[in-house]
Design a protein around this motif. Structure first.
Motif, mmCIF file in Angstrom:
data_model
loop_
_atom_site.group_PDB
_atom_site.id
_atom_site.type_symbol
_atom_site.label_atom_id
_atom_site.label_comp_id
_atom_site.label_asym_id
_atom_site.label_seq_id
_atom_site.Cartn_x
_atom_site.Cartn_y
_atom_site.Cartn_z
ATOM 1 N N GLY A 1 18.745 -16.514 -96.130
ATOM 2 C CA GLY A 1 17.666 -16.016 -96.978
ATOM 3 C C GLY A 1 17.067 -17.047 -97.911
ATOM 4 N N GLN A 2 17.891 -17.929 -98.448
ATOM 5 C CA GLN A 2 17.414 -18.853 -99.484
ATOM 6 C C GLN A 2 16.277 -19.768 -99.029
ATOM 7 N N ALA B 1 12.222 -22.157 -91.253
ATOM 8 C CA ALA B 1 11.406 -21.548 -92.304
ATOM 9 C C ALA B 1 10.101 -22.311 -92.502
ATOM 10 N N LEU C 1 14.009 -19.261 -96.812
ATOM 11 C CA LEU C 1 12.808 -18.441 -96.644
ATOM 12 C C LEU C 1 12.138 -18.161 -97.982
ATOM 13 N N GLY D 1 13.370 -13.127 -96.869
ATOM 14 C CA GLY D 1 14.418 -13.922 -97.515
ATOM 15 C C GLY D 1 15.064 -13.191 -98.674
ATOM 16 N N CYS E 1 8.845 -14.553 -97.454
ATOM 17 C CA CYS E 1 9.567 -14.507 -98.729
ATOM 18 C C CYS E 1 10.280 -13.174 -98.909
#
Length: 524
Positions: A378-379, A329, A381, A345, A342
């Protein structure tokens, strides 16, 4: 605040990296302690002769003190200098951690947890500020990436670490364990930062009225959020009073900062588009992070009957993918529009929540792996790109305020999320119970057959028809209540997923940002 000077261009001394690594370790330690008592509450409360409702104040006061400390960090850094402040703050955090493990009753535990939370909260924005002022732009994304990893990994590991230590040793060790990272942190800061002159004269110029308003207002707000659902919200005189105190305190704080030429934290930053967008989405991300780590362990303990170790083994799937994804990321943030990263994510995080929105009473370890991996991917990102947005075009004089306010809104988002979800679970469980009771009709042949089968089973065990009938009705009631809670937990994940998905649109109100250090790409 000033840290060790970076030599030139992208060259950074090893001392600087040691100091930053120590500061990031401090963030991990402070955030870990927010959740570490969750899995060990029964043992702690039993030792202190306290009820579960009374024990909730252990977490409430820690979080309240943590949130209060975050905006004050910039003041302390200017007065004492980074080295003295971080060293003194860490020592006090370790002292009160030790006293928590030695607490002799609930009252002493609450006092020590409050002070532990205050000194732990100050470590969170300090690390971000140190990274921003000590590193050249091209080196910041990777350092911020590891900082965000510490912030997201710690809540995940908290219940796991607490459960393991309690199971194999005893509950005081969940506090004593802080000495291991604490000593390493003290050594790193002592080596990596130079002492700076103290500026005690700044204390005479401080807006003490605004500070008092902030302490009272934010503290009361956390108490309102954490205790509201337990006390039926505005049906409680205590909650009504707390809400008024929170509103009055925050109004005094904000008003004071807006009117003073030298506020201790510059709330005018919320008037800048990139900053309020990053703070707003950060609050939603905090809601998702703390909310998911609140609901999933609750589901596993209540429905699946998992112990703390089994819960830890399940949610550990969020760990390894985050460690792998974090440097990826950081590299992507240097090459691609951060709004795109973002948004990706947030989509991954929301998909993971929607996957959990269809849980059943049989859902367990195997069925939760995929959603955990999506969430873990995801977090990083989200949080890495939001931190880039938060500091975009922020002047050096405002960096401490930006760091404090951004981290404060993220932690507050987590508190709001926990309060929102606990209320939603309670309300939806009542609603689903009503529907299920209506559906379980004695006029239904399927219901009568089920009752007959359960009654026969109990009759074979005890031979008493009256007792068997009573046990049958208790069994049916238990099944209805269990299914109602399963649907309520699923609904809460659907709510989380919807909020995360909606925040994607908010991201695109920010400027196009590519993290400094990218070649051939600029910001506009």
């Amino acid at each position: 605040m000033s840290g060790p000077p970076a030599p030139a261009a992208d060259q950074v001394t090893s001392r600087t990296w040691i100091a930053i690594a120590a500061a990031v370790l401090g963030v991990f330690m402070a955030v870990l302690d927010t959740q570490i008592t969750n899995a060990s509450l029964p043992e702690i409360l039993g030792s202190l002769s306290a009820s579960m409702e009374e024990g909730s104040w252990m977490s409430t006061t820690y979080l309240a003190a943590e949130v209060v400390a975050i905006p004050l960090t910039g003041v302390f850094l200017r007065v004492f200098g980074p080295r003295t402040f971080i060293l003194g703050n860490t020592v006090l955090f370790l002292v009160f951690s030790t006293l928590c493990g030695m607490a002799w009753n609930l009252e002493s535990m609450i006092v020590f947890r409050t002070l532990q939370g205050f000194f732990g909260g100050a470590l969170i924005p300090t690390a971000m500020t140190l990274i921003i002022v000590s590193l050249p732009p091209g080196r910041r994304p990777m350092a911020l990436a590891w900082l965000m990893l510490a912030s997201t990994l710690a809540p995940t590991l908290g219940p796991t670490v607490g459960g393991i230590l309690t199971e194999f040793y005893s509950w005081p060790w969940i506090f004593y364990i802080n000495w291991l990272p604490g000593v390493l942190m003290l050594a790193g800061i002592a080596i990596g930062l130079d002492a700076q002159p103290k500026k005690f004269e700044l204390l005479l110029k401080m807006d003490w009225l605004g500070i008092a308003g902030m302490i009272v207002g934010l503290g009361a707000l956390i108490v309102f959020l954490e205790e509201g659902n337990r006390k039926d919200w505005f049906d409680s005189e205590f909650i009504r009073t707390t809400s008024f105190v929170a509103f009055a305190g925050i109004l005094l704080w904000i008003g004071s900062q807006l009117l003073r030429p030298d506020p201790f934290v510059n709330v005018w930053l919320f008037g800048r588009r990139n900053f309020w967008v990053s703070s707003g989405v950060g609050a939603v991300a905090g809601l998702g992070l703390y909310g998911s780590t609140f609901v999933l362990p609750l589901f596993l303990a209540h429905i699946a009957g998992y112990n703390s170790r089994q819960i830890g083994e399940t949610i550990m799937w969020m760990g390894l993918p985050q460690i792998i994804m974090t440097p990826v990321a950081a590299v992507l943030a240097k090459k691609i529009d951060n709004r795109v990263i973002c948004s990706a994510g947030l989509l991954l995080f929301s998909v993971s929540c929607f996957m959990n929105a269809y849980m059943t009473a049989d859902t367990g370890y195997d069925q939760l792996i995929a959603s955990q991996i999506f969430r873990a991917l995801g977090q990083p990102l989200i949080l890495i790109t939001l931190s880039n947005m938060a500091i975009h075009q922020i002047e050096l004089a405002n960096l401490s305020s930006a760091s404090s306010l951004y981290n404060m809104t993220r932690v507050l988002g987590g508190a709001v999320g926990t309060a929102l979800l606990s209320t939603a679970i309670t309300m939806r469980e009542h609603l689903h119970s009503e529907y299920l009771v209506e559906a379980v009709s004695l006029f239904s042949s399927a219901t009568r057959e089920r009752i007959a089968a359960i009654t026969t089973m109990h009759m074979n065990n005890n031979g008493d028809i009256a007792l068997a009938t009573h046990q049958t009705m208790a069994t049916l009631n238990g099944v209805v209540q269990r299914e109602a809670f399963v649907m309520a937990y699923s609904d809460s994940f659907f709510l989380l997923g919807s909020m995360l998905l909606a925040s994607v649109g908010l991201v695109w109100l920010a400027d196009r940002i590519v993290a400094p250090g990218a070649k051939g790409k600029g910001n506009r």
